[in-house]
Design a protein around this motif. Sequence first.
Motif, PDB file in Angstrom:
ATOM      1  N   VAL A 507      45.298  44.818  44.200  1.00 24.18           N
ATOM      2  CA  VAL A 507      46.642  44.344  44.560  1.00 24.18           C
ATOM      3  C   VAL A 507      47.011  43.191  43.629  1.00 24.18           C
ATOM      4  O   VAL A 507      46.223  42.252  43.460  1.00 24.18           O
ATOM      5  CB  VAL A 507      46.685  43.877  46.028  1.00 24.18           C
ATOM      6  N   VAL A 508      48.206  43.282  43.010  1.00 25.93           N
ATOM      7  CA  VAL A 508      48.657  42.224  42.103  1.00 25.93           C
ATOM      8  C   VAL A 508      48.907  40.967  42.935  1.00 25.93           C
ATOM      9  O   VAL A 508      49.699  40.982  43.877  1.00 25.93           O
ATOM     10  CB  VAL A 508      49.956  42.638  41.370  1.00 25.93           C
ATOM     11  N   LYS A 509      48.151  39.915  42.601  1.00 26.63           N
ATOM     12  CA  LYS A 509      48.265  38.697  43.406  1.00 26.63           C
ATOM     13  C   LYS A 509      49.186  37.665  42.783  1.00 26.63           C
ATOM     14  O   LYS A 509      49.920  36.956  43.458  1.00 26.63           O
ATOM     15  CB  LYS A 509      46.867  38.066  43.561  1.00 26.63           C
ATOM     16  N   ARG A 510      49.098  37.558  41.454  1.00 30.48           N
ATOM     17  CA  ARG A 510      49.842  36.478  40.798  1.00 30.48           C
ATOM     18  C   ARG A 510      50.191  36.899  39.378  1.00 30.48           C
ATOM     19  O   ARG A 510      49.384  37.565  38.713  1.00 30.48           O
ATOM     20  CB  ARG A 510      48.922  35.251  40.785  1.00 30.48           C
ATOM     21  N   LEU A 511      51.406  36.502  38.914  1.00 31.06           N
ATOM     22  CA  LEU A 511      51.807  36.810  37.544  1.00 31.06           C
ATOM     23  C   LEU A 511      51.854  35.522  36.732  1.00 31.06           C
ATOM     24  O   LEU A 511      52.273  34.480  37.239  1.00 31.06           O
ATOM     25  CB  LEU A 511      53.195  37.465  37.529  1.00 31.06           C
ATOM     26  N   GLU A 549      50.306  47.496  44.776  1.00 30.16           N
ATOM     27  CA  GLU A 549      48.962  48.080  44.711  1.00 30.16           C
ATOM     28  C   GLU A 549      48.912  48.985  43.488  1.00 30.16           C
ATOM     29  O   GLU A 549      49.766  49.870  43.339  1.00 30.16           O
ATOM     30  CB  GLU A 549      48.703  48.881  45.986  1.00 30.16           C
ATOM     31  N   ILE A 550      47.959  48.731  42.616  1.00 28.66           N
ATOM     32  CA  ILE A 550      47.889  49.536  41.383  1.00 28.66           C
ATOM     33  C   ILE A 550      46.449  49.954  41.100  1.00 28.66           C
ATOM     34  O   ILE A 550      45.503  49.354  41.611  1.00 28.66           O
ATOM     35  CB  ILE A 550      48.416  48.743  40.150  1.00 28.66           C
ATOM     36  N   LYS A 551      46.346  50.986  40.275  1.00 27.20           N
ATOM     37  CA  LYS A 551      45.025  51.400  39.810  1.00 27.20           C
ATOM     38  C   LYS A 551      44.807  50.744  38.448  1.00 27.20           C
ATOM     39  O   LYS A 551      45.731  50.690  37.635  1.00 27.20           O
ATOM     40  CB  LYS A 551      44.972  52.919  39.664  1.00 27.20           C
TER      41      LYS A 551
END
Length: 701
Positions: A507-511, A549-551
Amino acid sequence: MRVTLAKNAGFCFGVRRAVEMAEQMANDGGGHSLGPVIHNRPVVEALAARGVKEAVGLDEIESGAVLLPSHGVSPGLAEEVRRKGLVVCDATCPLVKRAQEAAARLSEEGYTVVIVGDPKHTEVQSVVGWTGGKAVVVDGPEDIRKMPPMDRVGVLSQTTQPAAKLEAVVEALREKAREVRVEPTICRVTLDRQAEARELAGGADVVLVVGGRHSANTRQLAEISRAAGARTYHLESAAEVEPGWFSGAETVAILAGASTPDWITEEVVAMMKELDEGKEPEAEREEARTAEPSEPAKEEEKVAAPEVESMTEGQAEMEKALRDLKNGELVRGKVVSVGDEGVMVDVGYKSEGIIPVGELGLKDNQTPADMVKVGDEINVVIKNVEGQDGNVILSKRRADDEDAWKHLQAVHESGEPIEVPVTAEVKGGLIVDAGVRGFIPASHVSRGFVKDLKPFVGQEIKVRVIELDRPRNQVILSRKLILEEEQRRLREETWRNINEGEVRTGVVKRLTDFGAFVDLGGVDGLLHVSELSWGRVKHPSEVVHEGQEIKVKVLKVDRENERISLGYKQILPDPWTSIQERYVEGSVVAGKVVRLAPFGAFVELQPGIDGLVHISQLADRRVAKPEEVVSVGQEVKVKVLGVNPQAHRISLSLREAEEDRDRAEYEQKAKPEAEGGGLATIGDVFSDLLTGQKGQDKDKS
Ligand code: F3S
């Protein structure tokens, strides 16, 4: 011959109480009993001799005291006694009284009252009287099957009936009636005796059942013994014993009904002893009746006495148990009825206890029927032994609190997490229902700061008890500790299992400007901006967003420095695959200038595919800097000079593309002339250029 006397034998507390009241009446000058005080003829005769006479009807009594027998009377008869101005002495057994009250209540509430028992027995007749004569008496399930369908049925039993019979009747009733309410009225003294009778009869050759022939409980004991296969004799006194009964018998059990006085049982025991020793019983008994026992005889009595003693102790225990409920005590009981005003519970006391609605601990919109049902076993606290209408007042709420505190204490010590519903948000935290009211400080709601706690209300969350203070009624819980622990466990598991080359979901948490941090399960990996796409990406937000959510592909795992590098484009199709088919050498394609370098210009042909126009290929003249010819963002047509898929390189030429275009234009223009037979002049072909040149010269002049 081995002779065993039942431990549960002799007067039950109900009978003893009635006999003691009759004896007191005799001491006070005598009186009458309405029917036999108990169902034991020798006892009734002995009391009559002392001045308490049995009256068959009220007509026989003109004055004085009247004893209501242990089996009770109808309320109408009791009222008549009072109206006649006679002194009432109520010796009704408390358990019979309970049955009478239960029947009256059911009848008042509109139930059809069914009583399991013997319609000729005085106890049953008295209970029927408490329903105004409306109750139906049945002997077993067969009687129910003959009855028409019914609506609401309340069923109870004669105190001495076997529990199995009541159960069979209830089962049959459930097929006949819309609602069946069961009032537990079977006496426990009876149940204990019946259980022991079953056990002793199972191992005995001969069973002697001592007690009055009209005594229902004594008759039940005899029936149980016969059903167990033992040779059974029902006798009222030792005088009835016949030596022939015991031929070939090695084991003899002696049972006694609840209305059998100890002295009769003791006589039977003594008789058996004499028979076993081969003495002449009659002579010995005569001797015993006329003379004071000799020393050895006293010794013999002592042999039988302990068992008789243990029996009376058992009864005393039962009586004590029924009497000794204390306010504040936690007891277990069985729900016998559920109503809108409260719940009736059998706690083994002389009358049922009631839990008023306010003491149930109902939640919002919950009704008593949502909480308990008839037959449920629940814990209750005795609030008041002497409550209204003789009912014990009980509290389930307090018992539940007790249970909750015990449970909280246990989980506090063990550290075990519990699930609790959040009931409210208050200043500084959350309120939860942990059986009792619990509080989660805001700092313990999550691992980080939570600005808005409202969304938690109504949720079921896992927490740990961190502080308990019973005197202050304080329960403090933490969700944060559970989350941190889960995080730690996940992290360890991720580090243990993660491998380079595998594809994981995160899961992408922070950019950030240089990439995105992706949570892989307790561990964050870095997805560098260059690994986000095959094309050019200025900022990660062009490809992913927080919470997505990414792979991702695990590119590198550095356990020592706890760093994980991830790739996203690696799981997307590679645009360099079959590149030669799409960009054929010699073809002219469109592109956009994306970057300039001292040695040339990069042209993007499609996302992820850039080609280089070398500085020498920019124009057909000498170019010092690419900016002289092109600028970033400019759309151009370029000619493919060469493709190297392995090195991800494409060589392009702007100059050749323009030459091709010019040549094509020339040929296009030259064609009509050739078709017309004339030749095109240089001026025709380059007229535009010449015109432009003229303009420029003009501008210069
Ligand atoms: Fe009462 Fe039970 Fe005795 S009902 S009279 S205590 S057998």
